[in-house]
Write a protein that holds these residues in place. Sequence first.
Motif, PDB file in Angstrom:
ATOM      1  N   HIS A 100       5.592   7.448  12.009  1.00 53.51           N
ATOM      2  CA  HIS A 100       6.329   7.439  10.745  1.00 53.51           C
ATOM      3  C   HIS A 100       5.361   7.314   9.582  1.00 53.51           C
ATOM      4  O   HIS A 100       4.492   6.437   9.565  1.00 53.51           O
ATOM      5  N   ALA A 101       5.516   8.186   8.630  1.00 49.82           N
ATOM      6  CA  ALA A 101       4.659   8.146   7.443  1.00 49.82           C
ATOM      7  C   ALA A 101       5.045   6.961   6.554  1.00 49.82           C
ATOM      8  O   ALA A 101       6.194   6.509   6.559  1.00 49.82           O
ATOM      9  N   ILE A 102       4.081   6.458   5.788  1.00 50.64           N
ATOM     10  CA  ILE A 102       4.346   5.371   4.843  1.00 50.64           C
ATOM     11  C   ILE A 102       4.896   5.997   3.570  1.00 50.64           C
ATOM     12  O   ILE A 102       4.201   6.732   2.866  1.00 50.64           O
ATOM     13  N   VAL A 103       6.166   5.726   3.286  1.00 52.15           N
ATOM     14  CA  VAL A 103       6.837   6.373   2.151  1.00 52.15           C
ATOM     15  C   VAL A 103       7.010   5.428   0.968  1.00 52.15           C
ATOM     16  O   VAL A 103       7.631   5.798  -0.031  1.00 52.15           O
ATOM     17  N   ALA A 104       6.481   4.226   1.055  1.00 45.60           N
ATOM     18  CA  ALA A 104       6.620   3.273  -0.039  1.00 45.60           C
ATOM     19  C   ALA A 104       5.992   3.831  -1.307  1.00 45.60           C
ATOM     20  O   ALA A 104       4.982   4.544  -1.263  1.00 45.60           O
ATOM     21  N   SER A 105       6.586   3.507  -2.435  1.00 42.43           N
ATOM     22  CA  SER A 105       6.089   3.996  -3.718  1.00 42.43           C
ATOM     23  C   SER A 105       4.727   3.387  -4.033  1.00 42.43           C
ATOM     24  O   SER A 105       4.348   2.343  -3.495  1.00 42.43           O
ATOM     25  N   ARG A 106       3.998   4.026  -4.934  1.00 44.61           N
ATOM     26  CA  ARG A 106       2.684   3.525  -5.316  1.00 44.61           C
ATOM     27  C   ARG A 106       2.760   2.126  -5.934  1.00 44.61           C
ATOM     28  O   ARG A 106       1.920   1.269  -5.623  1.00 44.61           O
ATOM     29  N   PRO A 107       3.738   1.833  -6.831  1.00 45.18           N
ATOM     30  CA  PRO A 107       3.816   0.466  -7.367  1.00 45.18           C
ATOM     31  C   PRO A 107       4.018  -0.596  -6.283  1.00 45.18           C
ATOM     32  O   PRO A 107       3.415  -1.674  -6.346  1.00 45.18           O
ATOM     33  N   LEU A 108       4.856  -0.284  -5.284  1.00 47.27           N
ATOM     34  CA  LEU A 108       5.092  -1.252  -4.220  1.00 47.27           C
ATOM     35  C   LEU A 108       3.834  -1.468  -3.393  1.00 47.27           C
ATOM     36  O   LEU A 108       3.489  -2.614  -3.041  1.00 47.27           O
ATOM     37  N   ARG A 109       3.126  -0.386  -3.089  1.00 50.28           N
ATOM     38  CA  ARG A 109       1.890  -0.525  -2.331  1.00 50.28           C
ATOM     39  C   ARG A 109       0.844  -1.298  -3.128  1.00 50.28           C
ATOM     40  O   ARG A 109       0.045  -2.048  -2.564  1.00 50.28           O
ATOM     41  N   THR A 110       0.853  -1.116  -4.452  1.00 50.47           N
ATOM     42  CA  THR A 110      -0.074  -1.860  -5.302  1.00 50.47           C
ATOM     43  C   THR A 110       0.233  -3.350  -5.283  1.00 50.47           C
ATOM     44  O   THR A 110      -0.686  -4.184  -5.208  1.00 50.47           O
ATOM     45  N   VAL A 111       1.523  -3.691  -5.341  1.00 52.82           N
ATOM     46  CA  VAL A 111       1.922  -5.096  -5.279  1.00 52.82           C
ATOM     47  C   VAL A 111       1.449  -5.725  -3.973  1.00 52.82           C
ATOM     48  O   VAL A 111       0.898  -6.832  -3.955  1.00 52.82           O
ATOM     49  N   PHE A 112       1.640  -4.993  -2.864  1.00 56.33           N
ATOM     50  CA  PHE A 112       1.210  -5.528  -1.567  1.00 56.33           C
ATOM     51  C   PHE A 112      -0.307  -5.658  -1.501  1.00 56.33           C
ATOM     52  O   PHE A 112      -0.836  -6.639  -0.964  1.00 56.33           O
ATOM     53  N   ALA A 113      -1.016  -4.687  -2.043  1.00 53.83           N
ATOM     54  CA  ALA A 113      -2.480  -4.739  -2.027  1.00 53.83           C
ATOM     55  C   ALA A 113      -2.986  -5.955  -2.792  1.00 53.83           C
ATOM     56  O   ALA A 113      -3.879  -6.683  -2.323  1.00 53.83           O
ATOM     57  N   VAL A 114      -2.412  -6.206  -3.969  1.00 56.18           N
ATOM     58  CA  VAL A 114      -2.808  -7.375  -4.761  1.00 56.18           C
ATOM     59  C   VAL A 114      -2.459  -8.664  -4.019  1.00 56.18           C
ATOM     60  O   VAL A 114      -3.241  -9.626  -4.000  1.00 56.18           O
TER      61      VAL A 114
END
Length: 484
Positions: free
Chosen positions: A446-460
């Motif tokens: 399954h591809a990661i379909v999360a939006s860029r803002p959400l992925r940024t929040v998780f990265a931080v």
Amino acid sequence: MIAPMPTAADLMPLLPELVLIGAAFFLLMLDLFLDESRRIVTHALAVVAMVVTGLLIAAGVGGQGTVLGGMFIRDTAADVLKVAVLGTSALSMLYLWPFLRARDLYRGEIAVLVMFATAGMMLLVSAGSLVMIYLGLELLALCSYALVAIDRDNALSSESAIKYFVLGSLASGLLLYGMSLVYGATGSLDLARIAEAVSAGGESGTTATMLLTGVVFMLAGVAFKFGGAPFHMWLPDVYTGAPTPITQFVGSAPKLASFGMAYRLFEVGAGGLDDRWRLLFAVIAVASLAVGNLAAMVQSNFKRMLAYSTVSHVGFLFMGIAGGGEQGFAAAMFYAISYAIMSVAAFGAIVVMASRGFEADRIDDYRGLNARSPWMAGFILCVMASLAGLPPFLGFWAKLAVLRAALDGGMLWLAIVGVVFAVVGAFYYLRVVKAMYFDKADGEVHAIVASRPLRTVFAVNALGLLALGIAWNPIMAWCQRAFA
């Protein structure tokens, strides 16, 4: 003689709570005029309200002091916990919107329920009376029950909510019964007066027996709210059945409020009996470490594994409380704050990986993740390493602090048990790392379909565990200042 009505100046220490509750009522009314396409407005304003409230507290607006005849206490310990609660709740809200919106589960009342639950936590950590403790606790609990049951068409979610409600009601009854016994033994609901009565009381007699029995029942209620063994039976089912971002919220900020409740009840109220309740906390700590770690080792469901790992982390937190004294509670507060941030990140990984029809809640779903998304695998590695307590991540310093508190409290045996189970606990976190880096994906990828803002929040969020691990001293200093 009737006491005079409090003036606006008298209520200034309550200003942050009043701001948050007022904002919740405003958003409740505003949501009536918004259609589904504009519900993001309610959600965004709720996050802003929590951030603004946290800034008011951090800036010292309203000042410290007591309100409502000592029922509400705003001191340094309360302010530190409130800022952590508001920050954790706001962070959880950032994960909540995209996940529930993608599944048509978002309702306008969700943001309001989170805000009222957060207000309950704020009242809980500032309680100066048994009445205020119960008021804050029930405000938190009732909102949490509703949030867990938000997916009404999901049988597993509904079952989890019913279990949570029934067992939560039982725990509230235990706590309330303990409070009634303490009231009967001391003749007061005020924690300061209870402390005076405990210090002046004898070691034997009917009154002392009633007081000790009340303390035991209160501790059982507190242990349930934490999810410590053997009062953990609700936790795996609720964590597994609730929508992941709801689990994320329920499993993070309320732990901070539960610590505040434990501090108010036992150190502020029953501090004269610390030689008794410290031993009880130590026993529950050992039980939680054993049950949590051993049960987590055999789980294949990621959320259920994190649920049992929560039980083990409660054991470490209780280790700090069992150490007692200023250093013990400072270490336990530091651990509670650290775990809240780690818990948000752990469930945030599942939120980011999930998509509609794919919940990413099995450990096998992470097989071969490094091959298709090295950055995501690296972020999850940071989270798992911190939860396992590996240096230099935040979780390492949190574990070290509570182990040192246990040693300072004369509980060498408890510290040894903690070290042993810290090693055991590393196994199931490293199992996730193994799946990401050394196993090949089975079946459909399954591809990661999360939006860029959400992925940024998780990265931080994930990298913050490393950054805070390197610069952990200021947080520990704030915790120590709270009990100095």
